[in-house]
Design a protein around this motif. Structure first.
Motif, short mmCIF file in Angstrom:
data_model
loop_
_atom_site.label_atom_id
_atom_site.label_comp_id
_atom_site.label_asym_id
_atom_site.label_seq_id
_atom_site.Cartn_x
_atom_site.Cartn_y
_atom_site.Cartn_z
N GLY A 123 0.79 -1.23 0.00
CA GLY A 123 0.00 0.00 0.00
C GLY A 123 0.82 1.27 0.00
O GLY A 123 0.30 2.35 0.32
N VAL A 176 -0.47 4.98 -0.83
CA VAL A 176 -1.22 5.13 -2.09
C VAL A 176 -2.62 5.68 -1.88
O VAL A 176 -3.25 6.12 -2.84
N ARG A 177 -3.11 5.70 -0.65
CA ARG A 177 -4.44 6.27 -0.42
C ARG A 177 -4.47 7.78 -0.69
O ARG A 177 -5.53 8.37 -0.86
N TYR A 178 -3.29 8.42 -0.72
CA TYR A 178 -3.21 9.86 -1.01
C TYR A 178 -2.98 10.15 -2.49
O TYR A 178 -2.78 11.29 -2.86
N VAL A 179 -2.99 9.14 -3.33
CA VAL A 179 -2.75 9.32 -4.76
C VAL A 179 -4.07 9.63 -5.45
O VAL A 179 -5.03 8.87 -5.36
N LEU A 186 -2.08 2.70 -9.29
CA LEU A 186 -3.55 2.83 -9.31
C LEU A 186 -4.23 1.56 -8.77
O LEU A 186 -5.24 1.65 -8.06
N ARG A 211 -3.91 1.64 -5.06
CA ARG A 211 -4.82 2.65 -4.53
C ARG A 211 -6.24 2.09 -4.44
O ARG A 211 -6.94 2.28 -3.44
N GLU A 212 -6.67 1.38 -5.48
CA GLU A 212 -8.00 0.79 -5.48
C GLU A 212 -8.11 -0.26 -4.39
O GLU A 212 -9.14 -0.38 -3.72
N CYS A 263 -9.34 7.47 0.90
CA CYS A 263 -8.54 8.18 1.90
C CYS A 263 -9.45 8.57 3.08
O CYS A 263 -10.59 8.95 2.91
#
Length: 164
Positions: free
Chosen positions: A76, A87-90, A154, A157-158, A163
């Motif tokens: 992650g 990656v939650r901030y992407v 991506l 992130r998924e 976030c």
């Protein structure tokens, strides 16, 4: 030397090392040898060989240091050398070719952007951030396989979800 993207997307979605190509090693060692020879010509005895004993190991260490950067999407996070980005901030990941990288890093580049670029790597990925706490608008990271890296970011992130 090529990047080795991994296929296991559970823990690692992508991994590569931005190694210096063979011609970079050749050029660096030739220049170092030439400099050591110039110093050798000016000295005598044991002192003449000291330039080789000092400069060649320093050159090898410097050339290794230039190719030490690792880029990965693991657990992650986007990891670029020591930097980590959850990656939650992407917001988006955009694969760039050489012309796109020049445009993103050109005159209009944001001075607050996080940039890790290697001139011998033609592609890059622009990672647009969505973090109100962070003044960094985006990351630009060199990659030999920018499409695969962007897809891995991506996908991670998924898998991480929205976030908080």
């Amino acid at each position: 030397m090529t990047a080795r993207p991994t296929a296991d997307t559970r823990t690692t979605g992508y991994a590569e090392r931005l190694r210096l190509p063979w011609w970079g090693w050749l050029g660096g060692l030739l220049c170092t040898g030439l400099l050591a020879t110039e110093l050798w010509l000016g000295g005598g005895g044991l002192r003449a060989w000291l330039s080789y004993a000092v400069l060649l190991p320093l050159a090898i260490g410097g050339l290794w240091w230039l190719g030490r950067i690792r880029v990965s999407v693991t657990d992650g996070e986007l990891r670029v050398d020591d930097a980590r980005l959850p990656v939650r901030y992407v917001a988006d990941a955009i694969a760039l070719d050489a012309a796109g990288r020049r445009e993103v890093l050109g005159v209009g580049a944001d001075p607050l952007a996080f940039v890790v670029q290697r001139p011998w790597v033609p592609g890059a990925v622009q990672v647009v951030l969505d973090d109100p706490e962070d003044p960094t608008p985006y990351w630009v990271v060199s990659s030999r396989h920018p499409v695969r890296l962007a897809e891995a970011i991506l996908a991670a992130r998924e898998a991480a979800g929205p976030c908080d």
